[in-house]
Design an enzyme around this catalytic site. Structure first.
Site, PDB file in Angstrom:
ATOM      1  N   ASN A 116      68.324  51.855 109.230  1.00  0.00           N
ATOM      2  CA  ASN A 116      67.659  50.901 110.119  1.00  0.00           C
ATOM      3  C   ASN A 116      66.366  51.505 110.681  1.00  0.00           C
ATOM      4  O   ASN A 116      65.810  51.018 111.658  1.00  0.00           O
ATOM      5  CB  ASN A 116      68.622  50.500 111.249  1.00  0.00           C
ATOM      6  CG  ASN A 116      68.187  49.252 112.005  1.00  0.00           C
ATOM      7  OD1 ASN A 116      67.153  48.649 111.713  1.00  0.00           O
ATOM      8  ND2 ASN A 116      68.962  48.858 113.007  1.00  0.00           N
ATOM      9  N   HIS A 701      55.777  41.523 113.953  1.00  0.00           N
ATOM     10  CA  HIS A 701      55.850  42.907 114.420  1.00  0.00           C
ATOM     11  C   HIS A 701      54.520  43.408 114.979  1.00  0.00           C
ATOM     12  O   HIS A 701      54.422  44.520 115.451  1.00  0.00           O
ATOM     13  CB  HIS A 701      56.319  43.825 113.292  1.00  0.00           C
ATOM     14  CG  HIS A 701      57.752  43.589 112.923  1.00  0.00           C
ATOM     15  ND1 HIS A 701      58.123  42.993 111.747  1.00  0.00           N
ATOM     16  CD2 HIS A 701      58.894  43.841 113.593  1.00  0.00           C
ATOM     17  CE1 HIS A 701      59.450  42.900 111.712  1.00  0.00           C
ATOM     18  NE2 HIS A 701      59.933  43.407 112.819  1.00  0.00           N
TER      19      HIS A 701
END
Ligand SMILES: Nc1nc2c(c(=O)[nH]1)N[C@@H](CNc1ccc(C(=O)N[C@@H](CCC(=O)N[C@@H](CCC(=O)N[C@@H](CCC(=O)O)C(=O)O)C(=O)O)C(=O)O)cc1)CN2
Ligand SMILES: [Zn+2]
Length: 765
Positions: A116, A701
């Site tokens: 992750n 993002h």
């Protein structure tokens, strides 16, 4: 026996780096403030390892954002659009590449192997001129040296660097990135010689791509790289591999490299590597860095078992030829168990975070030298025993129900096309329906109320009132923006996985167990220690309340079983698939309760499905089989009229598109915009997708606000390969990390773009 740590978390035990970065980005503090925080963190980590007695302490594992981006800075591969004019890559250029700036979008970010953690994808083409442009590795080495601490500087190896890169804008997508190796190596050579000059004895090259199934020309690149880098240098080269079993060909290649002094292997995820070593040995007088302490989980090491493994290895390879190490960088685990004030002592005895793992590595090393610390070993042995037999871990009813699922199959009876027709009868959506992925900005006020209810500074009622008010304002905003399918904004959730972990049995959660996900962003993975069940409905009341505020469809919002699994610290005493089936059962009942509560559209996020794909090809089909099955278990009981959405991030889906189709969701929203529409190529190649699909039209993002025409153009590109009746319009991902001043104009433009395309479609009919 000598000891080694592959790498260490950089965020700090209380996320000191996160707060320093964000306040610098907000203009509240100076570059010097940020540098000071960073330096203090590095120093405390080195001291901690030196005090523990680690032989090989890593340096240059610190990063202001990401170690791959650091490598881009190191070799001066800054894409021209950032206007960098050479010299040392400074903060403005560095953070522009990471986060974008007013004029330029950020570079692409994607998952680091099967973790992750996200790295910034290098953009390279035939014109790139590699030049040494960052002294960070050398400076950090010297910084530690000044404290009297000898370290092993670490860098991302040149072959992994190239293999993780993508062709720059305007360069053919078939461009052979490895063709750049010849021009890249001289810069690495220069780094090595500067490190050597500064006094370094070892340099560590992280080459995790060595665990992939590599074609011959890639193996050849490794051979070339380390023949060149190792020739005529005074430092010793350590090649570090991790995250899976190293294939026999790669292992043999490494053992045959004359100038390589040591090889690191992951003996935790790599379960077959021991037999490979037994078979092949370790020719060429090399040293094996044996990664026995898990860098990706929080369980205390079984010290006796590790000692046994190492004794065995020493027997094969010889005394002095084995160094005890971590399986990979400790970046992927939590920082320090000492800061966990809310875990009971039994559970705590089962755990080890990065700081404790450092101590474990040393304890193992001492035991191998006949200086075993009996106290540490006996405490460890009783913790292992209590975990194995604890009644908290085992729930027979859950085991039975989940076990029964494994052999069977679960599917919705009606094909997706017919289901969509049924759904449309009551949803009555326009063509190119607009929606968002779920979360709206997590404002400082929201975090404050969450913190205050946890610390009992405000009451449960006051908290609920604040959350309700937030939901109402998110609903009102979406109606004003004229979005078609609404979300409640997830204000009651700290994180999409942690939130569910907090409500499920079999999970515990930490107060400071943060792990870096990207840049300054961290996650606090819940710990799955026992059999999983759902004592109470988790989201139903919030969903019903949200739907009551609007006549438009409101999506129920859940995290799927595979994502809960992949983003948690998972128990290691049973197969991951068993744990996943248990979670699937809990989510299934939640889905059914939402449906019974009148929710007609339910999104089940499987953001981490792709990430869990095993790195070695031979293991992938089995994973996809149980992972997709787990998802279908959650949805197979709903009516045709209930519309199931799913969402995924990071678009490397082309190789698993058939598994995604097999999930049989009605609508999928998928990240797309930051990766040059890679996703769309699979549809160009003729894969048909009958369900609804929303490839993201803008990157969430980055703080940059996309304009209408840019998004309209993206939708046009999608319409060239997808039928208009299946296409949805949405951002790439949830909006929780953004600010309202970014979200409102971005969504305004997004809805405008959808309307422009609706008009274009109508006029061409
Ligand atoms: N688990 C997971 N993995 C994921 C994602 C995801 O959403 N979840 N998204 C993708 C991208 N990764 C992401 C990772 C983290 C965040 C993120 O926003 N993280 C937040 C923390 C989220 C959180 O749990 N926050 C808690 C704790 C907040 C907090 O730190 N409170 C401070 C005070 C801070 C304040 O007052 O402002 C304190 O208690 O001391 C909350 O909101 O309740 C952050 O780093 O800022 C976003 C995306 C891929 N992987
Ligand atoms: Zn997402």
């Amino acid at each position: 026996m000598a000891s080694h740590i592959v790498g260490y978390p950089r965020m700090g035990p209380k996320r000191e780096l996160k707060f320093a970065l964000e306040s610098f980005w907000d203009g509240k503090t100076t570059a010097a403030d940020l540098e000071k925080t960073a330096k203090d963190l590095r120093i405390s980590i080195w001291k901690q390892m030196a005090d523990a007695g680690i032989t090989f302490i890593p340096s240059n594992t610190f990063s202001y954002y990401d170690q791959v981006l650091d490598t881009t800075a190191l070799v001066g591969a800054v894409p021209p659009r950032y206007g960098w004019s050479g010299g040392e890559v400074a903060f403005d250029t560095y953070f522009s590449m990471a986060r974008g700036n007013a004029k330029q979008p950020a570079m692409e970010m994607t998952k680091w192997f099967d973790t992750n953690y996200h790295y910034i994808v290098p953009e390279l083409g035939p014109d790139v001129k590699f030049t040494l442009s960052s002294r960070k590795a050398v400076q950090e080495y010297k910084e530690a040296k000044e404290l009297g601490i000898e370290t092993v500087p670490t860098v991302v190896g040149p072959v992994t660097y190239l293999l993780l890169a993508k062709p720059a804008k305007g360069v053919s997508k078939d461009f052979d990135l490895l063709s750049l190796l010849d021009s890249l190596l001289p810069v690495y050579k220069q780094v090595i010689s500067e490190l050597e000059e500064a006094g370094a004895k070892w340099v560590q090259f992280d080459e995790p791509s060595l665990v992939l199934d590599l074609e011959q020309h890639k193996l050849d690149a490794f051979k070339k790289a380390y023949s060149v880098l190792g020739a005529n240098v005074g430092v010793k080269l350590l090649i570090e591999t991790y995250f899976a079993d190293i294939p026999a060909e790669s292992y043999k290649l490494l053992t045959n490299l004359e100038h390589v002094a040591a090889i690191g292997v992951d003996l935790v995820r790599g379960v077959k590597t021991i037999s490979l070593i037994k078979e092949v040995g370790l020719p060429g007088k090399k040293t094996l860095f044996a990664g026995v302490v898990d860098g990706r989980n929080i369980w205390a090491n079984d010290l006796a078992a590790s000692v046994k493994t190492l004794v065995e290895l020493e027997k094969i390879l010889g005394k002095g030829k084995v160094v005890v190490s971590t399986s990979c960088s400790l970046l992927h685990t939590a920082v320090d168990l000492q800061n966990e004030t809310k875990l009971d002592s039994e559970l705590k005895s089962w755990l080890a975070f990065a700081a404790q793992k450092v101590v474990e590595v040393v304890a193992i090393a001492h035991a191998l030298d006949g200086k075993k610390n009996e106290e540490i070993f006996s405490v460890n042995a009783s913790a292992q025993a209590s975990r194995r037999s604890s009644s908290r871990v085992h729930n027979e009813a859950v085991k039975k129900a989940a076990g029964a699922l494994l052999g069977s199959d679960h599917r919705r009876a009606t094909p997706v096309g017919a289901r969509l027709d049924e759904q449309q009868k009551h949803l009555k959506l326009p063509i190119l329906p607009t929606t968002t992925i779920g979360s709206f900005p997590q404002t400082p006020e929201l975090r404050r109320v969450r913190r205050e209810v946890k610390s009992k500074k405000i009451t449960e009622e006051e908290y609920n009132k604040a959350i309700k008010a937030e939901i109402a304002s998110v609903v009102e905003l979406q109606e004003k923006l004229d979005i078609d399918v609404l979300v409640h904004g997830e204000p009651e959730r700290n994180d999409m996985v942690e939130y569910f972990g907090e409500q499920l049995q079999g999970f515990v959660f930490t107060v400071n167990g943060w792990v870096q996900s990207y840049g300054s962003r961290c996650v606090k993975p819940p710990i799955i220690y026992g059999d999983v069940s759902r004592p109470n409905a988790m989201t139903v009341e919030w969903s019903k309340y949200s739907q009551s505020l609007t006549a438009r469809p409101m999506k129920g919002m859940l995290t799927g079983p595979v994502t809960i699994l992949n983003w948690s610290f998972v128990r290691d005493d049973q197969p991951r698939s068993d744990t996943c089936m248990q979670i699937a059962l809990s989510i299934k009942v939640e889905v059914e309760d939402l449906e019974a509560g009148g929710i007609q559209v339910i999104q089940i996020d499987e953001a981490a499905l792709r990430e869990g794909l095993p790195l070695r090809k031979a293991e992938q089909a089995n994973y996809l089989d149980w992972a997709v099955h787990a998802f279908r278990i959650t949805t197979s009981g709903v009516k045709d009229t209930t519309q199931i959405h799913t969402h995924m991030c990071y678009s490397n889906f082309n190789d698993i598109i058939h598994s995604i189709i097999d999930m049989d969701a009605d609508v999928i929203t998928i990240e797309n915009s930051r990766s040059d529409e890679k996703l769309l190529s699979v549809f160009k190649e003729g894969v048909t997708y009958a369900a609804g699909i929303g490839p993201g039209v803008y990157d969430i993002h980055s703080p940059r606000i996309p304009d209408t025409e840019e998004m309209a153009e993206r939708i046009r590109k999608m319409l060239a390969v997808l039928e208009s009746k299946v296409l949805w319009v949405n951002p790439d991902c949830g909006l929780k990390t953004r600010k309202y001043q970014e979200v409102v104009p971005a969504l305004t433009n997004m809805v405008k773009a959808a309307k422009i395309l609706r008009a274009e479609l109508a006029s061409t009919k």
